[in-house]
Design a protein around this motif. Structure first.
Motif, PDB file in Angstrom:
ATOM      1  N   PHE A   1      14.225  25.913 -19.211  1.00  0.00           N
ATOM      2  CA  PHE A   1      15.600  26.346 -18.984  1.00  0.00           C
ATOM      3  C   PHE A   1      16.200  26.922 -20.252  1.00  0.00           C
ATOM      4  O   PHE A   1      15.969  26.407 -21.344  1.00  0.00           O
ATOM      5  CB  PHE A   1      16.475  25.165 -18.539  1.00  0.00           C
ATOM      6  CG  PHE A   1      16.149  24.652 -17.177  1.00  0.00           C
ATOM      7  CD1 PHE A   1      16.790  25.151 -16.058  1.00  0.00           C
ATOM      8  CD2 PHE A   1      15.191  23.670 -17.010  1.00  0.00           C
ATOM      9  CE1 PHE A   1      16.480  24.671 -14.799  1.00  0.00           C
ATOM     10  CE2 PHE A   1      14.880  23.189 -15.754  1.00  0.00           C
ATOM     11  CZ  PHE A   1      15.528  23.689 -14.643  1.00  0.00           C
TER      12      PHE A   1
ATOM     13  N   VAL B   1      19.988  27.819 -21.902  1.00  0.00           N
ATOM     14  CA  VAL B   1      21.367  27.390 -21.715  1.00  0.00           C
ATOM     15  C   VAL B   1      22.130  27.664 -23.002  1.00  0.00           C
ATOM     16  O   VAL B   1      21.527  27.747 -24.076  1.00  0.00           O
ATOM     17  CB  VAL B   1      21.419  25.885 -21.327  1.00  0.00           C
ATOM     18  CG1 VAL B   1      20.936  25.020 -22.447  1.00  0.00           C
ATOM     19  CG2 VAL B   1      22.790  25.476 -20.876  1.00  0.00           C
TER      20      VAL B   1
ATOM     21  N   ILE C   1      22.605  21.134 -17.118  1.00  0.00           N
ATOM     22  CA  ILE C   1      21.679  22.269 -17.082  1.00  0.00           C
ATOM     23  C   ILE C   1      21.142  22.489 -15.677  1.00  0.00           C
ATOM     24  O   ILE C   1      21.181  23.596 -15.155  1.00  0.00           O
ATOM     25  CB  ILE C   1      20.530  22.057 -18.079  1.00  0.00           C
ATOM     26  CG1 ILE C   1      21.083  22.081 -19.505  1.00  0.00           C
ATOM     27  CG2 ILE C   1      19.458  23.117 -17.905  1.00  0.00           C
ATOM     28  CD1 ILE C   1      20.085  21.709 -20.555  1.00  0.00           C
ATOM     29  N   ASN C   2      20.632  21.443 -15.073  1.00  0.00           N
ATOM     30  CA  ASN C   2      20.052  21.567 -13.737  1.00  0.00           C
ATOM     31  C   ASN C   2      20.761  20.639 -12.756  1.00  0.00           C
ATOM     32  O   ASN C   2      20.290  20.423 -11.665  1.00  0.00           O
ATOM     33  CB  ASN C   2      18.542  21.247 -13.781  1.00  0.00           C
ATOM     34  CG  ASN C   2      17.815  21.729 -12.555  1.00  0.00           C
ATOM     35  OD1 ASN C   2      18.270  22.634 -11.879  1.00  0.00           O
ATOM     36  ND2 ASN C   2      16.690  21.116 -12.266  1.00  0.00           N
TER      37      ASN C   2
ATOM     38  N   GLY D   1      22.251  26.060 -16.579  1.00  0.00           N
ATOM     39  CA  GLY D   1      21.035  26.583 -17.194  1.00  0.00           C
ATOM     40  C   GLY D   1      20.356  27.593 -16.291  1.00  0.00           C
ATOM     41  O   GLY D   1      20.595  27.656 -15.092  1.00  0.00           O
TER      42      GLY D   1
ATOM     43  N   TYR E   1      15.110  24.085 -23.032  1.00  0.00           N
ATOM     44  CA  TYR E   1      14.954  22.749 -22.482  1.00  0.00           C
ATOM     45  C   TYR E   1      13.822  22.741 -21.451  1.00  0.00           C
ATOM     46  O   TYR E   1      13.617  23.727 -20.738  1.00  0.00           O
ATOM     47  CB  TYR E   1      16.231  22.263 -21.796  1.00  0.00           C
ATOM     48  CG  TYR E   1      17.312  21.851 -22.760  1.00  0.00           C
ATOM     49  CD1 TYR E   1      17.419  20.537 -23.178  1.00  0.00           C
ATOM     50  CD2 TYR E   1      18.247  22.762 -23.243  1.00  0.00           C
ATOM     51  CE1 TYR E   1      18.406  20.131 -24.052  1.00  0.00           C
ATOM     52  CE2 TYR E   1      19.235  22.375 -24.124  1.00  0.00           C
ATOM     53  CZ  TYR E   1      19.309  21.064 -24.520  1.00  0.00           C
ATOM     54  OH  TYR E   1      20.291  20.672 -25.400  1.00  0.00           O
TER      55      TYR E   1
END
Length: 78
Positions: free
Chosen positions: A22, A24, A33-34, A40, A74
């Motif tokens: 990812f 971000v 993020i997710n 992200g 990430y």
């Protein structure tokens, strides 16, 4: 989420031929993020040139003073 350094991402691309993770903005908390906010962007990068292009495009469209001006990497923890 586990943060990775750019050199780690480059090494994975050289060794395995790709890196999946990812991108971000740097001020975003890893939980977002997710998660619910999905801040992200999931990517699969297959070359070092593609890595630089994706970072530049992501930073141009998604980074600002509020979310951060740098692009960390990430991966999901297993």
């Amino acid at each position: 989420m586990l943060r990775q350094h750019k050199n780690t991402v480059k090494a994975a691309i050289r060794k395995e031929g790709y890196w999946t993770g990812f991108l971000v903005a740097n001020k975003v908390h890893p939980a977002h993020i997710n998660g619910l906010w999905c801040l992200g962007m999931k990517v699969k990068i297959t070359s070092l040139e593609e890595l630089e292009n994706i970072i530049a495009k992501y930073a141009y469209y998604n980074c600002n003073n509020e979310l951060g001006n740098r692009v960390p990497f990430y991966v999901q923890q297993k």
